[in-house]
Enzyme design. Sequence first.
Site, mmCIF file in Angstrom:
data_model
loop_
_atom_site.group_PDB
_atom_site.id
_atom_site.type_symbol
_atom_site.label_atom_id
_atom_site.label_comp_id
_atom_site.label_asym_id
_atom_site.label_seq_id
_atom_site.Cartn_x
_atom_site.Cartn_y
_atom_site.Cartn_z
ATOM 1 N N THR A 17 0.830 -1.203 0.000
ATOM 2 C CA THR A 17 0.000 0.000 0.000
ATOM 3 C C THR A 17 0.865 1.252 0.000
ATOM 4 O O THR A 17 0.561 2.232 -0.698
ATOM 5 C CB THR A 17 -0.926 0.006 1.223
ATOM 6 O OG1 THR A 17 -1.749 -1.165 1.190
ATOM 7 C CG2 THR A 17 -1.823 1.230 1.225
ATOM 8 N N HIS A 23 1.980 1.775 -3.541
ATOM 9 C CA HIS A 23 0.920 2.308 -4.401
ATOM 10 C C HIS A 23 0.676 3.788 -4.119
ATOM 11 O O HIS A 23 0.440 4.573 -5.038
ATOM 12 C CB HIS A 23 -0.369 1.507 -4.200
ATOM 13 C CG HIS A 23 -0.375 0.186 -4.907
ATOM 14 N ND1 HIS A 23 -0.328 0.091 -6.282
ATOM 15 C CD2 HIS A 23 -0.423 -1.085 -4.436
ATOM 16 C CE1 HIS A 23 -0.350 -1.188 -6.633
ATOM 17 N NE2 HIS A 23 -0.405 -1.916 -5.533
#
Length: 383
Positions: free
Chosen positions: A43, A46
């Site tokens: 995460t 990203h």
Amino acid sequence: MDQIRVCTYDGPGAQPVIREVAWPKIPSKAALIKVGACGVCGTDLHILKGHWPKQLPWPFTLGHEIGGVLVEVGSEFTEDFMSKKLTVGSKVMIPPLMPCGHCYYCIHYPLSANKCLTPVYYGRYLGFDKAPHLWGGWSEYVYVDLDMLPGTKIYKLPDDMSLRLGALSEPLTSCIRAFNRASRAGGFTWGDTVVIQGSGPIGILAVAAAQEMGAGRVICVGAPETPRLALARKFGAEATVNIEEVKTPEARIKAVRDIVGGFGADLVMDCSGHPSAGPEGIEMLRDGGTYVEMGQFTDAGSINTSWHRICTKDLNVLGSWGFTGNDLPLGVDMLYRTRGKYPWLEMQTIYPFTEEGIGRAVSDAMAMKTVKSTIVPWPELAE
């Protein structure tokens, strides 16, 4: 010591910047956690690529896979959220998503409190500008305050648990919750054959979780061979399929079905986060099987598939988002119980807490040169 170093990013594509902030005063319901180890999550990557679908409070400090130790506590900061006693010297972790406890989902659907409407999010939604500026794990210390952020939850780790191991408790718990989601839906039971799509950190942890939760066979699909697929086999995957060698969806589906035999796997779980995984994965399943999506934590794009295949194959299709506080003991207990069974620490590549070190931790993770890049501000605490 009167200054604390903390890493921030100014936006997607930016380079890490280490800043210094003042040592905070600790009120009665607050505490300061010295960070022993903090992982680099997919995460985080990203977010740094600009894929996060919601507004973020740049600049801020990333990092939510934290294993640390309490170095200062207020007079009323005496126990974790499961009533375990906390003192200076207690080893702890904090989950990134902390439900408020009083919104619609928290009250009416506690098992879905991960969908809390007003959660506390460390390492994501707390901007650096908010004093005392210590809101993420890529820092020497993390500040917690039950008055300022009453949804905050601290979880005590075993006294003799490595903080590097403790830093894996957050991602492992996400895997455990995903399998429990399948189990509650009748889609995962003892002895089932499981295929894991993705050989990154979540995929490797899912290989272990599947076995500990009763899978009979586990196959892992991913890349590259070194270090990822080789480690998946060390963790107990009986076979792996290298997507760099088996390059088409049709060939990968055939390769998995040849390994599994019969009519396909009982359960396929996507831990890759790649849009192509879903259409392939449902074809690796037997009819009546279960597909679990837990890898799409950011919006990587739409998936081109025919829902006729879901219908005609009579599939269970489940999504799993993070975890709730009641899941945490399962992850911590599994890590602690199996600390000599799986090569947990081989997952982690250690990086120093410098701008260059953090930059390499991120770039190496993006290039898949590591399984779990792990930032260690205080090496003497990590082991």
